[in-house]
Enzyme design. Structure first.
Site, PDB file in Angstrom:
ATOM      1  N   ASP A 164       0.855  -1.189   0.000  1.00 62.03           N
ATOM      2  CA  ASP A 164       0.000   0.000   0.000  1.00 62.03           C
ATOM      3  C   ASP A 164       0.891   1.240   0.000  1.00 62.03           C
ATOM      4  O   ASP A 164       1.615   1.482   0.958  1.00 62.03           O
ATOM      5  CB  ASP A 164      -0.907  -0.007   1.240  1.00 62.03           C
ATOM      6  CG  ASP A 164      -2.047   0.989   1.128  1.00 62.03           C
ATOM      7  OD1 ASP A 164      -1.938   1.941   0.325  1.00 62.03           O
ATOM      8  OD2 ASP A 164      -3.052   0.810   1.835  1.00 62.03           O
ATOM      9  N   ARG A 166      -0.253   4.388  -0.442  1.00 53.17           N
ATOM     10  CA  ARG A 166      -1.034   5.620  -0.260  1.00 53.17           C
ATOM     11  C   ARG A 166      -0.546   6.461   0.917  1.00 53.17           C
ATOM     12  O   ARG A 166      -0.016   5.935   1.879  1.00 53.17           O
ATOM     13  CB  ARG A 166      -2.523   5.275  -0.051  1.00 53.17           C
ATOM     14  CG  ARG A 166      -3.194   4.754  -1.297  1.00 53.17           C
ATOM     15  CD  ARG A 166      -4.587   4.265  -1.016  1.00 53.17           C
ATOM     16  NE  ARG A 166      -4.583   3.066  -0.190  1.00 53.17           N
ATOM     17  CZ  ARG A 166      -5.678   2.419   0.189  1.00 53.17           C
ATOM     18  NH1 ARG A 166      -6.859   2.872  -0.163  1.00 53.17           N
ATOM     19  NH2 ARG A 166      -5.591   1.322   0.914  1.00 53.17           N
TER      20      ARG A 166
END
Ligand SMILES: [Zn+2]
Length: 238
Positions: A164, A166
């Protein structure tokens, strides 16, 4: 000789001139606010937006370092102290707009806006970090690896990314620029809750959202639960 028309035109020019000064000073004050708060974003523009779920205010933000943009949809009056029902929705072009069944994103987006519309008050942050932050083309590359049997986490790793990528601190900054300090967060992802809390946003409640499960995304949701810590009643009970 000056006529009525000349006087009117002079008045209009004068008003436009002052409106531009007002707009510029508003922008400058927002930039100073962002600098003082050490924010990564600037609030750039806003307008009314009628939607199927009610009328809202669409607010555009820009990352100071990169110029990448994000948006918020603001429904109702969020200036009152009650925690705001909200979701951070990360961009998923394939799920949000192209009816893909590989994930649950489009269903989550629709269900969130429906819930906010029913309450008449809430904020959707549309966080434009496609494919858990790896971008659209890399997401397609990850899908190709998934076609060969890798799961969503393994595919990201094989492409050289973290599972991930983000940055949810951007979302905390968007809340601050909207004046939102307390939220009831619609999410299955406890990581979002932790990051927001550390960034000074009070998450008073996590509101689960389980929609859009189908035969094509069952394995994907299982991996999200097992490897990315998402909380699903169906998966976590197993
Ligand atoms: Zn998706």
């Amino acid at each position: 000789m000056f006529g009525v028309h000349d006087v009117l035109m002079t008045g209009i020019c004068f008003c436009k001139f002052h409106f531009r000064i007002f707009e510029s000073s508003l922008l400058i004050s927002r930039i100073i606010f962002a600098m003082n708060e050490n924010l990564k974003l600037r609030r750039m523009a806003e307008a009314k937006l009628p939607t199927e779920f009610g009328h809202c205010l669409i607010v555009g933000f820009e990352e100071i370092s990169s110029g990448r943009d994000h948006i918020a949809l603001v429904y109702g009056d969020i200036t009152t102290p009650d925690p705001v029902l909200s979701r951070i929705h990360s961009e998923c072009l394939t799920g949000d707009t192209l009816f893909s069944l590989k994930c649950d994103c489009g269903h989550q987006l629709g269900a969130t806006l429906s819930q906010i519309g029913q309450e008449g008050r809430g904020v959707l942050l549309y966080h434009r970090q496609e494919g858990r932050g790896i971008g659209l083309v890399n997401k397609i590359r990850a899908y190709a690896l998934q076609d060969k049997g890798l799961d969503t986490v393994e595919a990201n790793l094989q492409l050289g990314f973290k599972p991930d990528e983000r940055d949810f601190t951007l979302c905390a900054d968007m809340y601050k620029l909207l004046g939102v300090r307390a939220v009831r967060l619609i999410t299955n992802n406890p990581l979002k809750v932790d990051i927001l809390k550390k960034a000074g946003i009070n998450v008073v409640e996590r509101v689960p959202i389980e929609v859009g499960r189908n035969g094509n995304n069952d394995r994907y949701l299982k991996v999200k639960a097992e490897k990315l810590g998402h909380l699903f009643k169906n998966c976590n009970e197993k």
